[in-house]
Design an enzyme around this catalytic site. Structure first.
Site, PDB file in Angstrom:
ATOM      1  N   HIS A 184     -22.499  36.204   8.296  1.00 51.20           N
ATOM      2  CA  HIS A 184     -23.836  35.739   7.913  1.00 51.20           C
ATOM      3  C   HIS A 184     -24.018  34.241   8.104  1.00 51.20           C
ATOM      4  CE1 HIS A 184     -25.430  39.481   6.084  1.00 51.20           C
ATOM      5  NE2 HIS A 184     -24.141  39.772   6.094  1.00 51.20           N
ATOM      6  N   ASP A 210     -27.386  26.343   9.488  1.00 52.21           N
ATOM      7  CA  ASP A 210     -27.667  27.549   8.709  1.00 52.21           C
ATOM      8  C   ASP A 210     -27.495  28.763   9.615  1.00 52.21           C
ATOM      9  OD1 ASP A 210     -28.449  29.113   6.575  1.00 52.21           O
ATOM     10  OD2 ASP A 210     -30.242  27.927   6.138  1.00 52.21           O
TER      11      ASP A 210
HETATM   12  C1  GDG Z   1     -26.677  33.316   4.005  1.00 53.63           C
HETATM   13  C2  GDG Z   1     -26.681  32.364   5.183  1.00 53.63           C
HETATM   14  C3  GDG Z   1     -28.452  33.752   6.258  1.00 53.63           C
HETATM   15  C4  GDG Z   1     -34.145  30.826  -2.539  1.00 53.63           C
HETATM   16  N1  GDG Z   1     -34.463  30.268  -3.718  1.00 53.63           N
HETATM   17  C5  GDG Z   1     -34.738  31.273  -4.553  1.00 53.63           C
HETATM   18  C6  GDG Z   1     -34.586  32.458  -3.859  1.00 53.63           C
HETATM   19  N2  GDG Z   1     -34.217  32.158  -2.621  1.00 53.63           N
HETATM   20  C7  GDG Z   1     -34.017  33.148  -1.584  1.00 53.63           C
HETATM   21  C8  GDG Z   1     -34.880  32.924  -0.379  1.00 53.63           C
HETATM   22  C9  GDG Z   1     -34.092  33.648   0.690  1.00 53.63           C
HETATM   23  C10 GDG Z   1     -32.662  33.472   0.223  1.00 53.63           C
HETATM   24  O1  GDG Z   1     -32.686  33.080  -1.124  1.00 53.63           O
HETATM   25  C11 GDG Z   1     -31.957  32.371   0.977  1.00 53.63           C
HETATM   26  O2  GDG Z   1     -31.605  32.862   2.176  1.00 53.63           O
HETATM   27  P1  GDG Z   1     -31.080  31.917   3.312  1.00 53.63           P
HETATM   28  O3  GDG Z   1     -31.126  32.691   4.559  1.00 53.63           O
HETATM   29  O4  GDG Z   1     -31.891  30.693   3.365  1.00 53.63           O
HETATM   30  O5  GDG Z   1     -29.627  31.423   2.938  1.00 53.63           O
HETATM   31  P2  GDG Z   1     -28.238  31.809   2.209  1.00 53.63           P
HETATM   32  O6  GDG Z   1     -28.417  32.183   0.811  1.00 53.63           O
HETATM   33  O7  GDG Z   1     -27.411  30.615   2.421  1.00 53.63           O
HETATM   34  O8  GDG Z   1     -27.668  33.069   3.000  1.00 53.63           O
HETATM   35  C12 GDG Z   1     -28.047  32.354   5.848  1.00 53.63           C
HETATM   36  C13 GDG Z   1     -28.307  34.710   5.100  1.00 53.63           C
HETATM   37  O9  GDG Z   1     -27.005  34.631   4.523  1.00 53.63           O
HETATM   38  C14 GDG Z   1     -28.538  36.160   5.530  1.00 53.63           C
HETATM   39  O10 GDG Z   1     -27.654  36.529   6.536  1.00 53.63           O
HETATM   40  O11 GDG Z   1     -29.800  33.729   6.672  1.00 53.63           O
HETATM   41  O12 GDG Z   1     -28.017  31.526   6.970  1.00 53.63           O
HETATM   42  O13 GDG Z   1     -26.322  31.053   4.773  1.00 53.63           O
HETATM   43  O14 GDG Z   1     -34.392  35.002   0.684  1.00 53.63           O
HETATM   44  O15 GDG Z   1     -36.133  33.447  -0.609  1.00 53.63           O
HETATM   45  N3  GDG Z   1     -34.804  33.661  -4.409  1.00 53.63           N
HETATM   46  C15 GDG Z   1     -35.196  33.702  -5.703  1.00 53.63           C
HETATM   47  N4  GDG Z   1     -35.324  32.570  -6.428  1.00 53.63           N
HETATM   48  C16 GDG Z   1     -35.131  31.362  -5.894  1.00 53.63           C
HETATM   49  O16 GDG Z   1     -35.302  30.349  -6.583  1.00 53.63           O
HETATM   50  N5  GDG Z   1     -35.429  34.880  -6.261  1.00 53.63           N
END
Ligand code: GDG
Length: 787
Positions: free
Chosen positions: A168, A375
């Protein structure tokens, strides 16, 4: 309704999609949400599955049965990890070494051997837990950087289920990856998988380069070629569930919140930022760019607001506490400088916000500012596009995200280029409205590449691997029928074994593949009961040096010369290398000069160009070129080109392992059982040369993976040795006197066992005539060990 998939799916991730907590009424289950849970939930509705992972709590021995039972109701199965391993595994190695290093931030990685040990231990626990429940026909899908070793650990168990792994986060550049002190082990761990999935081709390309530089393994864009099998490489960026967001926005509550938000910021432009408070997400860079934008555009100071959600993450870790401090300071500085009694330019929410509130926030925002310094994918940009729907909007997206590779309408920026981000932000706000045309491109991607689509795509690929004809072979277990019967009844067995990759695993430098004590011991003991030949591509001298002291036969240079057990080397053909030296050598010399570190080796009837010492990338490039040139040069000539492990060899077409095997079978007409094991293309020739009439009495085994050429397979050289040891035990028991029959054990053979044992005394006679003497019927005890 969609058809239920036939294969059971076993998913493994560090955390389960449910969390167990111990309350007053005992253990309680709470469902977690998150990208992976959302992505898989719709797939899991139509497929039998078990999800393995840590249940989110340390569970005492006494409670483990209860917890396991409770989790089973939710299709999940726990991997109980003790705290003493959890911290070093999860925090110490996964988050403090792999997380920064894989995001190309190697200066932040802190390697500690004890933490690595725990990482290995926990990965082993996962592999054990999976193996315990896996059945033939299951497919196994492992997730993310915390479990990189699980694929290989599982493969070593020989389950025969296809193994998929999805990373991921990014895979770093080879230069960064190589700094990891355990780079080789980790990579070997990943390469245990049949299918590796990534968000972007950039990561595939980095992995390929790391495999080449760290392990000397060559690859193509879609597959990494190991000696005996392939690891499929796939680019499959994860998606989101746009339907879920649309649904959240349809509720009365959401509509009310949206109206309020819009009223509060009437006449102003809203910029949204949503990130976990992590140093990879580029929050300080975003704030600095916003500050520069405000500095350059006084006219926007009171009519724009950045609403930044920074959900707390890994709060116990010092680096994250430092990050929080610097973000707090930056927000304070901007607001201190540009706030007015009626307006605050940065609204900073350092709390987790519910998903439906996030959806409302996205919907209200004119611009989404997503600026990670690195990312894997980043889902925020996708969520923004889904939430805005028909409204359109501007997505400013860091070029260092996986999403940047698949969101054609986004405004890509370099977050380290503060002025550029500030300028692009200015442009986005200056424009009267969003560009609907570019937004439509992004919408299409988000709506088509949903999380469900992603999961299905991965699983279809994985299931396809299990249906591959290459997967028809059975796992070799000597102690199971029908092999057991063949082995037990063998009176005059023949054993043909390839060396590299079959008895001895590959090493980068072939000269280091010296047989260890176990290999020598197995060959020595096997030869007490069977006529054993090591059939290799290696030259005569190496085989003599390494195996010459054993009572076995040797075949060198793919069948050029044969030395029967206890006999002398005999050339099978009068093919010599002189013609090759004449017209192939000049070409190889040219390549050698042009490729520093490469060298030519003249064999008796072959010529080889080794490029192991050359720069791996340049060497591979030159090798491809050389192959093309050789093809032209050797047209209509009786020579073959063999591509080995960083070596290209040209030899006469009459010299093959296949022809050598035919010759050996003729030489041993009394043999009544054949065991043949190998692992590469030249061994396919060896197996294909076994006449049909022999097949019912032959066991062919492929090492490393399944292969159509062989009826059986074993996953590694070590496990093949284990099976050969089992074979020796059967024959030893067969030739030993049963305890009831007298004292001293192995006096007289009474059970079935190879007659070869006795025949061994007359090896020289056998070799001189080229025939093994016919053994007397019935099992016989080995009379005397050959030297
Ligand atoms: C890893 C990889 C890859 C954020 N703040 C809150 C919240 N979020 C949610 C967002 C989004 C998720 O968290 C973050 O997803 P990301 O993709 O930005 O990043 P990672 O957590 O680092 O995930 C990444 C992912 O895996 C999937 O393969 O895309 O690159 O690092 O959905 O909306 N959700 C809630 N409250 C928050 O304050 N409920």
């Amino acid at each position: 309704m969609e058809r239920m998939a036939k294969n059971r799916l076993i998913v493994a991730s560090v955390r389960l999609p449910v969390t167990m907590t111990r309350g007053e009424q005992g253990w309680q289950v709470a469902h977690s949400t998150g990208g992976l849970v959302t992505a898989l939930s719709s797939v899991l509705e139509r497929q039998k599955f078990t999800w393995l992972g840590w249940p989110g709590a340390y569970v005492d021995e006494a409670d483990r049965r209860t917890v396991t039972r409770e989790l089973a109701k939710h299709g999940t199965s726990p991997v109980f990890i003790e705290q003493e391993h959890m911290d070093p595994f999860y925090q110490g190695f996964s988050n403090e070494v792999l997380w920064p290093l894989f995001h190309n931030l190697m200066e932040r990685a802190r390697f500690d051997r004890n933490n690595w040990r725990s990482y290995r231990t926990v990965n082993q626990m996962y592999a054990d837990a999976i193996a315990k429940i896996a059945r033939p026909g299951d497919v196994i899908w492992i997730h993310d950087y915390q479990l990189c070793l699980v694929p290989q650990l599982l493969r070593a168990k020989g389950l025969g289920c296809p193994i998929g792994f999805f990373l991921h986060i990014p895979f770093p550049s080879a230069e960064t990856y190589r700094t990891l002190p355990v780079a080789e082990d980790l990579l070997r761990g990943l390469l245990g998988a049949d299918l590796l999935g990534f968000h972007a081709y950039e990561y595939v390309s980095n992995l390929r380069m790391a495999a080449l530089r760290v392990l000397g393994i060559e690859s193509e864009p879609a597959a990494l070629r190991l000696q005996s099998r392939e690891v499929q490489l796939e680019v499959m960026p994860i998606g989101i569930d746009p339907g879920e967001i649309a649904e959240m926005l349809r509720t009365a509550e959401a509509r009310k919140e949206l109206t309020e938000l819009e009223r509060n910021y009437a006449g102003k432009r809203i910029i949204v930022g949503v990130d976990r408070l992590d140093y990879t997400k580029g929050i300080p860079q975003k704030l600095e760019a916003y500050e520069e934008f405000l500095h350059n555009h006084p006219e926007w100071r009171e009519s724009t607001v950045l609403i930044q959600v920074a959900a707390p993450s890994r709060t116990g870790v010092e680096e994250y506490q430092n990050l929080k401090r610097s973000v707090d300071e930056l927000v304070g500085r901007i607001n201190g400088q540009y706030s007015t009694p009626n307006h605050t330019p940065v609204v900073y929410i350092n709390q987790s916000v519910s998903r439906d509130k996030l959806a409302v926030l996205y919907r209200a925002a004119d611009v989404a500012l997503v600026t990670p310094i690195r990312d894997g994918m980043n889902l925020v940009g996708l969520e923004y596009v889904a939430a805005r729907g028909q409204r359109g909007g501007t997505l400013i997206l860091s070029e260092f995200t996986g999403a940047a590779h698949c969101m054609p309408g986004a405004r890509l920026v370099n977050p380290f280029n503060t002025s550029q981000v500030a300028t692009v932000l200015g442009d986005a706000l200056e424009n009267e409205g969003p560009n609907f045309e570019t937004f439509a491109h992004m919408s299409r991607f988000v709506n088509e590449n949903t999380s469900l689509f992603w999961a299905k795509r991965f699983l279809t690929r994985l299931e396809h691997l299990s249906g591959d004809p290459h997967h028809e072979a059975k796992l070799l277990r000597i102690n199971e029928e029908p092999v057991l019967g063949l082995v037990k009844n063998a009176r005059s067995p023949l054993v043909f074994l390839d060396y590299d990759g079959t008895l001895r695993s590959y090493v980068i430098n072939p000269k280091e593949a010296v047989p260890d004590a176990r290999i020598l011991n197995v060959l020595q003991r096997l030869a007490e009961y069977a006529t054993v030949y090591v059939v290799s591509g290696r030259d005569r001298r190496t085989l003599e040096d390494w195996l010459g002291g054993l009572p076995i036969g040797l075949v060198c240079e793919h069948g050029l010369s044969i030395k029967p057990p206890g006999g002398e080397w005999q050339d099978r053909t009068n093919v010599s290398g002189s013609a090759l030296a004449r017209f192939v050598r000049p070409l190889l010399e040219d390549f050698s000069r042009r490729t520093p570190g490469s060298a030519i080796e003249m064999k008796q009837a072959a010529i080889a160009w080794h490029y192991r010492g050359a720069d791996p990338e340049y060497g591979s490039f030159q090798a491809k070129e050389l192959l093309t040139r050789l093809e032209d040069l050797l047209k209509r000539r009786p020579y073959r080109v063999l591509r080995g492990n960083r070596v290209i060899e040209v030899r006469h077409e009459h010299v093959t392992k296949g022809s050598a095997v035919g010759h050996l079978l003729d030489r041993h007409p009394d043999a009544d059982f054949l065991f043949c094991a190998g692992d590469d293309r030249t061994d396919e020739e060896m197996m294909n040369a076994i006449p049909k009439a022999w097949r019912p009495r032959a066991v062919t085994c492929w090492v490393g993976s399944r292969n159509v050429t062989a009826d059986y397979w074993r996953e590694s050289d070590a496990s093949l040795l284990g099976e050969l040891e089992a074979m020796i035990r059967i024959w030893r028991r067969g030739s030993a006197q049963p305890p009831a029959a007298g004292k001293g054990g192995r006096k007289k053979a009474t059970a079935s066992g190879p007659a070869r044992a006795k025949k061994r005394t007359s090896t020289t006679q056998a070799t001189a005539s080229g025939r093994a003497p016919r053994s007397a019927p019935g099992p016989q005890r080995r009379a005397k060990k050959t030297p």
